[in-house]
Write a protein that holds these residues in place. Structure first.
Motif, PDB file in Angstrom:
ATOM      1  N   GLU A 198       0.835  -1.201   0.000  1.00 29.36           N
ATOM      2  CA  GLU A 198       0.000   0.000   0.000  1.00 29.36           C
ATOM      3  C   GLU A 198       0.871   1.253   0.000  1.00 29.36           C
ATOM      4  O   GLU A 198       2.066   1.191   0.237  1.00 29.36           O
ATOM      5  CB  GLU A 198      -0.894   0.007   1.257  1.00 29.36           C
ATOM      6  N   HIS A 199       0.251   2.362  -0.226  1.00 32.07           N
ATOM      7  CA  HIS A 199       0.902   3.675  -0.176  1.00 32.07           C
ATOM      8  C   HIS A 199       0.715   4.192   1.252  1.00 32.07           C
ATOM      9  O   HIS A 199      -0.310   4.793   1.565  1.00 32.07           O
ATOM     10  CB  HIS A 199       0.231   4.587  -1.212  1.00 32.07           C
ATOM     11  N   ILE A 200       1.687   3.909   2.118  1.00 28.29           N
ATOM     12  CA  ILE A 200       1.540   4.187   3.550  1.00 28.29           C
ATOM     13  C   ILE A 200       2.641   5.133   4.022  1.00 28.29           C
ATOM     14  O   ILE A 200       3.802   4.984   3.650  1.00 28.29           O
ATOM     15  CB  ILE A 200       1.590   2.871   4.364  1.00 28.29           C
ATOM     16  N   PHE A 201       2.249   6.075   4.848  1.00 25.82           N
ATOM     17  CA  PHE A 201       3.179   7.032   5.443  1.00 25.82           C
ATOM     18  C   PHE A 201       3.279   6.736   6.931  1.00 25.82           C
ATOM     19  O   PHE A 201       2.272   6.726   7.627  1.00 25.82           O
ATOM     20  CB  PHE A 201       2.639   8.459   5.229  1.00 25.82           C
ATOM     21  N   TYR A 202       4.472   6.484   7.407  1.00 28.40           N
ATOM     22  CA  TYR A 202       4.685   6.213   8.829  1.00 28.40           C
ATOM     23  C   TYR A 202       5.194   7.476   9.521  1.00 28.40           C
ATOM     24  O   TYR A 202       6.119   8.128   9.042  1.00 28.40           O
ATOM     25  CB  TYR A 202       5.713   5.105   9.036  1.00 28.40           C
ATOM     26  N   ILE A 203       4.587   7.777  10.666  1.00 20.90           N
ATOM     27  CA  ILE A 203       5.059   8.901  11.478  1.00 20.90           C
ATOM     28  C   ILE A 203       4.760   8.579  12.937  1.00 20.90           C
ATOM     29  O   ILE A 203       3.747   7.943  13.244  1.00 20.90           O
ATOM     30  CB  ILE A 203       4.408  10.235  11.043  1.00 20.90           C
ATOM     31  N   ALA A 204       5.636   8.970  13.804  1.00 20.94           N
ATOM     32  CA  ALA A 204       5.469   8.689  15.230  1.00 20.94           C
ATOM     33  C   ALA A 204       5.093   9.965  15.974  1.00 20.94           C
ATOM     34  O   ALA A 204       5.420  11.083  15.546  1.00 20.94           O
ATOM     35  CB  ALA A 204       6.779   8.132  15.815  1.00 20.94           C
ATOM     36  N   TYR A 205       4.416   9.776  17.077  1.00 22.06           N
ATOM     37  CA  TYR A 205       4.037  10.901  17.937  1.00 22.06           C
ATOM     38  C   TYR A 205       5.258  11.739  18.295  1.00 22.06           C
ATOM     39  O   TYR A 205       5.212  12.966  18.292  1.00 22.06           O
ATOM     40  CB  TYR A 205       3.361  10.355  19.207  1.00 22.06           C
ATOM     41  N   GLU A 206       6.361  11.051  18.563  1.00 25.35           N
ATOM     42  CA  GLU A 206       7.600  11.739  18.929  1.00 25.35           C
ATOM     43  C   GLU A 206       8.043  12.707  17.826  1.00 25.35           C
ATOM     44  O   GLU A 206       8.539  13.797  18.103  1.00 25.35           O
ATOM     45  CB  GLU A 206       8.705  10.719  19.218  1.00 25.35           C
ATOM     46  N   GLU A 207       7.856  12.312  16.566  1.00 28.50           N
ATOM     47  CA  GLU A 207       8.215  13.172  15.444  1.00 28.50           C
ATOM     48  C   GLU A 207       7.303  14.401  15.385  1.00 28.50           C
ATOM     49  O   GLU A 207       7.759  15.505  15.083  1.00 28.50           O
ATOM     50  CB  GLU A 207       8.104  12.409  14.125  1.00 28.50           C
ATOM     51  N   LEU A 208       6.017  14.192  15.660  1.00 25.74           N
ATOM     52  CA  LEU A 208       5.062  15.305  15.657  1.00 25.74           C
ATOM     53  C   LEU A 208       5.407  16.314  16.746  1.00 25.74           C
ATOM     54  O   LEU A 208       5.333  17.525  16.534  1.00 25.74           O
ATOM     55  CB  LEU A 208       3.638  14.786  15.849  1.00 25.74           C
TER      56      LEU A 208
END
Length: 136
Positions: free
Chosen positions: A28-38
């Motif tokens: 799939e076309h998935i973007f991973y991001i973590a709370y820590e990055e936000l």
């Protein structure tokens, strides 16, 4: 904590949930991001999400999105704080869904024995995961 570690919580096993999405990365076309990055760079994260979606966001739009995504604002928003979820599914008197918004605050709630138990289960259940998490 044992319920969490055993996947006996409202949405099931966190470990299965995360591994399921990580295994879908090639399908799939998935973007991973973590709370820590936000927390570290909210506006930069909003811009990266926009780029991933093929959207060019003006600085004003990034600013507005970031403002709405601040923890203090999401905590007050009934659409993000789960306050509309019936009590039989999520008892917010025991613990609010959105607590403090502080990265790593869970460490202040665990005893040393709980931390050791969590780390051992995490290490076992995530041993075959190659993904590098922000907190690793």
């Amino acid at each position: 904590m044992e319920k969490f570690l055993n996947g006996k919580i409202m949405f099931g096993s966190w470990f299965d949930h995360v591994k399921g999405w990580l295994n879908a990365k090639d399908q799939e076309h998935i973007f991973y991001i973590a709370y820590e990055e936000l927390i570290q760079d909210l506006k930069g994260s909003v811009s990266r999400i926009g780029q991933f979606l093929g959207k060019s966001l003006s600085p004003e739009v990034v600013e507005k999105i970031a403002e709405n995504c601040l923890f203090k604002n999401m905590k007050q928003n009934k659409m993000s704080n789960y306050s509309l979820v019936p009590e039989e599914f999520m008892d917010q008197k025991k613990s609010e869904f959105l607590r403090k918004g502080v990265v790593g605050d869970w460490k202040n709630l665990f005893t040393e024995a709980q931390t050791e138990r969590f780390d051992a289960v995490y290490k076992d259940k995530m041993k075959d995961v190659k993904f590098k998490f922000a907190w690793d």
